[in-house]
Design a protein around this motif. Structure first.
Motif, PDB file in Angstrom:
ATOM      1  N   GLN A   1       1.193  -1.047  -0.110  1.00 29.45           N
ATOM      2  CA  GLN A   1      -0.314  -0.058  -0.012  1.00 29.45           C
ATOM      3  C   GLN A   1       0.945   1.579   0.215  1.00 29.45           C
ATOM      4  OE1 GLN A   1      -3.183  -0.471  -0.453  1.00 29.45           O
ATOM      5  NE2 GLN A   1      -2.786  -2.166  -0.791  1.00 29.45           N
ATOM      6  N   THR A   2       2.382   1.054   0.135  1.00 31.02           N
ATOM      7  CA  THR A   2       2.499   2.067  -0.064  1.00 31.02           C
ATOM      8  C   THR A   2       3.311   2.660  -1.083  1.00 31.02           C
ATOM      9  OG1 THR A   2       5.240   0.548  -0.255  1.00 31.02           O
ATOM     10  CG2 THR A   2       4.574   1.484   2.145  1.00 31.02           C
ATOM     11  N   PRO A   3       3.455   3.821  -1.131  1.00 24.79           N
ATOM     12  CA  PRO A   3       3.453   5.014  -2.667  1.00 24.79           C
ATOM     13  C   PRO A   3       5.401   4.487  -3.193  1.00 24.79           C
ATOM     14  CG  PRO A   3       3.427   6.400  -0.611  1.00 24.79           C
ATOM     15  CD  PRO A   3       3.723   5.579  -0.524  1.00 24.79           C
ATOM     16  N   ALA A   4       4.317   4.078  -4.776  1.00 28.18           N
ATOM     17  CA  ALA A   4       5.494   4.010  -5.700  1.00 28.18           C
ATOM     18  C   ALA A   4       7.057   5.102  -5.594  1.00 28.18           C
ATOM     19  CB  ALA A   4       5.492   3.053  -6.938  1.00 28.18           C
ATOM     20  N   GLU A   5       7.548   4.699  -5.087  1.00 27.78           N
ATOM     21  CA  GLU A   5       9.006   6.158  -5.341  1.00 27.78           C
ATOM     22  C   GLU A   5       9.223   6.577  -6.304  1.00 27.78           C
ATOM     23  OE1 GLU A   5      11.600   6.205  -2.380  1.00 27.78           O
ATOM     24  OE2 GLU A   5      10.823   4.695  -0.832  1.00 27.78           O
ATOM     25  N   GLY A   6       8.671   7.624  -6.914  1.00 29.42           N
ATOM     26  CA  GLY A   6       9.065   8.697  -8.065  1.00 29.42           C
ATOM     27  C   GLY A   6       7.976   8.220  -8.900  1.00 29.42           C
ATOM     28  N   MET A   7       6.914   8.017  -8.764  1.00 24.96           N
ATOM     29  CA  MET A   7       6.075   8.320  -9.099  1.00 24.96           C
ATOM     30  C   MET A   7       4.689   8.741  -8.802  1.00 24.96           C
ATOM     31  SD  MET A   7       7.085   6.657 -12.052  1.00 24.96           S
ATOM     32  CE  MET A   7       5.853   5.940 -13.123  1.00 24.96           C
ATOM     33  N   ASN A   8       3.816   9.523  -9.255  1.00 26.82           N
ATOM     34  CA  ASN A   8       2.759  10.150  -8.788  1.00 26.82           C
ATOM     35  C   ASN A   8       1.389   9.136  -8.644  1.00 26.82           C
ATOM     36  OD1 ASN A   8       3.749  12.630  -8.480  1.00 26.82           O
ATOM     37  ND2 ASN A   8       3.570  13.140 -10.730  1.00 26.82           N
ATOM     38  N   ASN A   9       0.527   8.496  -8.235  1.00 23.96           N
ATOM     39  CA  ASN A   9      -1.067   8.122  -8.288  1.00 23.96           C
ATOM     40  C   ASN A   9      -0.101   6.786  -8.191  1.00 23.96           C
ATOM     41  OD1 ASN A   9      -1.788  10.751  -8.268  1.00 23.96           O
ATOM     42  ND2 ASN A   9      -1.363  10.720 -10.454  1.00 23.96           N
TER      43      ASN A   9
END
Length: 360
Positions: A169-177
């Motif tokens: 569920q954590t954000p994919a670093e370097g990408m938005n949304n």
């Protein structure tokens, strides 16, 4: 030797990733939406590929040929074996590194509920520095796998599953949304669906942890858990301690827990595992790096059936966190060994969906 109450307490505590507060919600294809991607047997409803791409034409022409009973290249259903790497082939591997490596760093460096061994914490710092620098030494694959196994050793399988699902569920670093667990390449999910519709038996053969792979891919693509091959750790009984498995009888109050590292599933080890666990030579292979080279060559060398190997090139630096230098090197390997290059920049109409963008 933990009681069930203690296991439950550890499980609850391990779900509190500190950086999750305020994480953006994803607008990419959700896992439920990914699971709905379906390509029919004739391949007439591909959405995410450029139909004039040589790689797309090579794949669809191949499948039409080998599934045609009248063709000299016909492959019986029982021998239609396709193998896929995961990171960089089916899912993003540059946020900023492999899913399981980033989860290892979270566990070793940032998890307030866990105290790693001193050597694991120190090596995690070395791994993080290498990732930040964008240069992973050759010997890091084996060393990281051992340290990664160590920081998750002692977890029950449900505890580890919950940890993986939370990290997804954590954000994919370097990408938005985009969340890490949703960062599958839409065109490649289509390929898996297309092959499944044509009765290929599909396996994931990856350098990532086997249990993590099962959790990541579950419900996304028509791949059975039995068809997941990855890096392995020992599984032990919770009261087993150092007793050899030949001398231990599983108890009624035991649980299966994760142990230490056994085998890193990359390079020639992929071939060894395919031969042992599948027992048949694949006719299709998909990957993206030198770690897949042996699997590629095994697939297309001395095969009694027509066989192809496809390698993704990380050449999209606008919609994806690509690397042109690495892409050029892989293209040269494709030309040298007879693998078919797949340009993520040119052959894919989209990668994650148009609302997913780079942060920089």
């Amino acid at each position: 030797m933990r009681s069930k109450k203690l296991c439950a307490a550890v499980l609850a505590a391990t779900l509190g990733f500190g950086f999750m507060a305020g994480a953006p919600s994803t607008e990419a294809a959700t896992r439920a939406e990914l699971a709905q991607i379906s390509v029919n047997q004739k391949g007439t409803n591909f959405k995410y590929w450029n139909k004039d791409a040589k790689s797309y034409q090579a794949l669809t022409n191949y499948v039409k040929d080998v599934t045609n009973p009248k063709s000299k290249n016909f492959i019986p259903v029982e021998d239609r074996i396709a193998v896929f790497d995961l990171d960089g082939t089916l899912i993003c591997e540059t946020t900023p590194s492999y899913f399981e490596w980033m989860m290892y760093l979270e566990r070793a460096l940032n998890d307030p509920t866990f105290t790693p061994k001193k050597e694991d914490r120190e090596y995690a710092k070395v791994v993080k520095a290498a990732i930040d620098k964008g240069s992973l030494p050759e010997d890091m694959e084996r060393k990281e796998a051992k340290s990664q196994a160590s920081v998750f050793a002692g977890m029950t399988l449900p505890e580890y599953e919950a940890y993986v699902k939370k990290f997804m569920q954590t954000p994919a670093e370097g990408m938005n949304n985009l969340k890490r667990g949703d960062s599958f390449y839409l065109p490649m999910v289509e390929v898996v669906s297309y092959l499944n519709a044509n009765k290929f038996k599909i396996f994931v053969v990856s350098g990532s942890d086997r249990q993590a792979l099962r959790i990541l891919t579950d419900g996304i693509m028509p791949i059975e858990k039995d068809n997941i091959i990855g890096t392995d750790v020992w599984n032990l009984a919770s009261h087993q301690g150092d007793t050899d498995g030949l001398d231990y009888l599983y108890r009624k109050d035991d649980e299966v827990i994760r142990g230490e590292f056994t085998l890193k599933d990359v390079k020639m080890n992929k071939v060894s595992n395919i031969a042992r666990e599948i027992g048949k030579q694949p006719v299709l292979a998909f990957g993206n790096s030198s770690g897949d080279g042996s699997m590629f060559n095994y697939t297309i060398t001395n095969n009694k059936y027509k066989a192809l190997a496809f390698s993704l090139l990380c050449d999209d630096t606008e919609r994806e966190l690509g690397n042109q230098k690495k892409a050029d090197k892989m293209r040269a390997s494709c030309e040298k060994y007879g693998w078919i290059p797949v340009s993520m920049r040119d052959d894919f109409k989209t990668i994650y969906g148009d609302n997913v963008t780079r942060t920089k």
